[in-house]
Design a protein around this motif. Structure first.
Motif, mmCIF file in Angstrom:
data_model
loop_
_atom_site.group_PDB
_atom_site.id
_atom_site.type_symbol
_atom_site.label_atom_id
_atom_site.label_comp_id
_atom_site.label_asym_id
_atom_site.label_seq_id
_atom_site.Cartn_x
_atom_site.Cartn_y
_atom_site.Cartn_z
ATOM 1 N N ARG A 79 0.818 -1.214 0.000
ATOM 2 C CA ARG A 79 0.000 0.000 0.000
ATOM 3 C C ARG A 79 0.849 1.259 0.000
ATOM 4 O O ARG A 79 0.392 2.319 -0.434
ATOM 5 C CB ARG A 79 -0.940 0.020 1.219
ATOM 6 N N THR A 98 -3.052 -6.520 -3.346
ATOM 7 C CA THR A 98 -3.430 -5.321 -2.588
ATOM 8 C C THR A 98 -2.543 -4.126 -2.941
ATOM 9 O O THR A 98 -2.652 -3.075 -2.300
ATOM 10 C CB THR A 98 -3.340 -5.575 -1.070
ATOM 11 N N ASN A 100 -0.849 -0.776 -4.222
ATOM 12 C CA ASN A 100 -1.417 0.552 -4.483
ATOM 13 C C ASN A 100 -1.291 0.863 -5.975
ATOM 14 O O ASN A 100 -0.242 1.320 -6.439
ATOM 15 C CB ASN A 100 -0.674 1.603 -3.652
ATOM 16 N N ASP A 103 -4.849 5.095 -9.865
ATOM 17 C CA ASP A 103 -5.995 5.127 -10.790
ATOM 18 C C ASP A 103 -5.842 4.121 -11.927
ATOM 19 O O ASP A 103 -6.625 4.129 -12.880
ATOM 20 C CB ASP A 103 -6.146 6.533 -11.381
ATOM 21 N N ARG A 105 -5.774 0.632 -14.128
ATOM 22 C CA ARG A 105 -6.597 -0.562 -14.280
ATOM 23 C C ARG A 105 -5.806 -1.718 -13.677
ATOM 24 O O ARG A 105 -4.698 -2.014 -14.114
ATOM 25 C CB ARG A 105 -6.860 -0.819 -15.766
ATOM 26 N N HIS A 106 -6.353 -2.369 -12.637
ATOM 27 C CA HIS A 106 -5.609 -3.397 -11.919
ATOM 28 C C HIS A 106 -6.193 -4.772 -12.216
ATOM 29 O O HIS A 106 -7.348 -5.052 -11.914
ATOM 30 C CB HIS A 106 -5.634 -3.122 -10.418
ATOM 31 N N GLN A 145 -8.388 -4.177 1.234
ATOM 32 C CA GLN A 145 -7.390 -3.459 0.460
ATOM 33 C C GLN A 145 -7.249 -3.978 -0.966
ATOM 34 O O GLN A 145 -6.323 -3.583 -1.679
ATOM 35 C CB GLN A 145 -6.040 -3.513 1.188
ATOM 36 N N SER A 146 -8.156 -4.844 -1.382
ATOM 37 C CA SER A 146 -8.096 -5.340 -2.763
ATOM 38 C C SER A 146 -9.385 -5.061 -3.520
ATOM 39 O O SER A 146 -9.608 -5.604 -4.598
ATOM 40 C CB SER A 146 -7.809 -6.848 -2.764
ATOM 41 N N ARG A 147 -10.228 -4.203 -2.970
ATOM 42 C CA ARG A 147 -11.502 -3.908 -3.638
ATOM 43 C C ARG A 147 -11.315 -3.159 -4.949
ATOM 44 O O ARG A 147 -12.228 -3.092 -5.774
ATOM 45 C CB ARG A 147 -12.405 -3.110 -2.688
ATOM 46 N N HIS A 148 -10.132 -2.570 -5.123
ATOM 47 C CA HIS A 148 -9.858 -1.812 -6.342
ATOM 48 C C HIS A 148 -9.494 -2.716 -7.521
ATOM 49 O O HIS A 148 -9.360 -2.218 -8.647
ATOM 50 C CB HIS A 148 -8.694 -0.850 -6.091
ATOM 51 N N HIS A 150 -9.856 -4.741 -10.646
ATOM 52 C CA HIS A 150 -10.914 -4.718 -11.656
ATOM 53 C C HIS A 150 -11.248 -6.110 -12.185
ATOM 54 O O HIS A 150 -12.387 -6.369 -12.576
ATOM 55 C CB HIS A 150 -10.504 -3.811 -12.826
#
Length: 350
Positions: A79, A98, A100, A103, A105-106, A145-148, A150
């Motif tokens: 992070r 997780t 960071n 913005d 695309r992960h 911490q992994s909700r981002h 995609h």
């Protein structure tokens, strides 16, 4: 793949890089598909066979020498590592998913949700008492911490189900690449049974010794690890090949009557390598073997720890066709992986 991401800043992320095993090979295979991508790892050992690896601050601490002690700090390390990219692809078996990504695309390719955190009984190494207190916190951090992320890909249906159960997310199955072209060869014999891998408890090399004894056949164990002394003390009609070269391993596969694999693995690259040499697999009817072995055609599976049952299946392998076994293994090659990864990444970044 390079054309798909041309002109975009891309980063490929992995956990620690201490040796070239299954997950490291996948990380390198993904990076090879995107030559201009930056490569990020928690830390890399000095002899790591990869160049231009960017390390986190954990690499500058003594914790790099103990994964168990470093584990609670891995989410923090990811992070606090800012990666300047438009697309981030993580190769995760602990907390790389997780990272960071800002913005970007992960996309995350998952070898397994961290066994130490979610399945401590699956692998005895996760039973370290030092992990008991932080385990609940780590589970919370792993999800929150992994909700981002995609899009997820899983290396097997087994891991796909764990992602659904632990993280409540869907995942596309993309089997890892296996060097089937290198291991494809003609059978040279069936004089012994073979076990290959890291000599640690959950791989069940001790059970392989019992199976070979029940089958009345010599056994060769190829690999290395902390269980070596115990296995040497237990094994009587056992030959040990410590850290064989790939060429030597191909010879061992080709000369074996069967590969023994009575372990619960996420996917299992070794059984596919053996099949590429035309050698059948006798293993546990769980995990990745259900995807890589066709019972009655390329091997046999049993849901037991009874060595006599496995010994009976070893006898039955005499009726299997090495050509059919090699044909099946060919479906797990690098070309298939590249095609599936390109399709998954393309769908996820559009």
């Amino acid at each position: 793949m390079a054309d798909l991401l041309a002109g975009r800043r891309v980063a490929v992320v992995h956990e620690w890089f201490s040796a070239v095993g299954g997950s490291e090979n996948v990380f390198l295979a993904i990076a090879d598909l995107i030559p201009h991508a930056e490569r990020h790892v928690l830390w890399a050992e000095p002899d790591a066979p990869a160049a231009d690896l960017h390390e986190t601050w954990l690499a500058r601490t003594p914790l790099r020498r103990s994964k168990a002690l470093a584990l609670p700090l891995m989410p923090l390390a990811w992070r606090t590592t800012k990666i300047d990219a438009e697309v981030v692809i993580s190769s995760s078996h602990a907390f790389a998913h997780t990272v960071n990504a800002g913005d970007a695309r992960h996309l995350s390719y998952v070898h397994t949700p961290a066994r130490y955190v979610w399945s401590p009984d699956f692998d005895g190494r996760g039973a370290n008492p030092l992990l008991n207190l932080p385990r609940k916190w780590l589970q919370h951090a792993d999800v929150s911490q992994s909700r981002h992320v995609h899009a997820y890909a899983a290396n097997s249906r087994e891991v796909q189900e764990r992602i659904r159960r632990f993280w409540k997310r869907d995942a596309t199955v993309v089997n890892p690449p296996v060097d089937v072209d290198f291991y494809r060869t003609e059978k040279t014999g069936d004089d012994y049974l073979l076990g290959v891998g890291r000599w640690i408890p959950y791989k069940r090399f001790d059970l392989m010794i019992d199976i070979a004894e029940a089958a009345g056949l010599p056994l060769i164990l190829a690999g290395g690890g902390p269980e070596e002394a115990a296995l040497r003390a237990k094994g009587r009609n056992v030959q040990f090949e410590v850290h064989p070269t790939k060429a030597r391993l191909r010879e061992l596969y080709a000369g074996a009557k069967a590969l023994l694999f009575p372990a619960h693995e996420d996917f299992g690259i070794v059984p596919v390598e053996a099949q590429a040499a035309g050698t059948p697999v006798v293993g546990l009817d769980r995990g990745g073997l259900r995807e890589t072995v066709v019972p009655g055609e390329t091997g046999f599976l049993a849901d037991t720890t009874d060595p006599r049952v496995y010994a009976g299946l070893v006898t039955a392998t005499k009726d299997l066709d090495p050509r059919r076994i090699r044909e099946h293994a060919a479906t797990f090659g690098h070309d298939r992986f590249a095609a599936r990864m390109t399709e998954w990444i393309g769908d996820a970044v559009r």
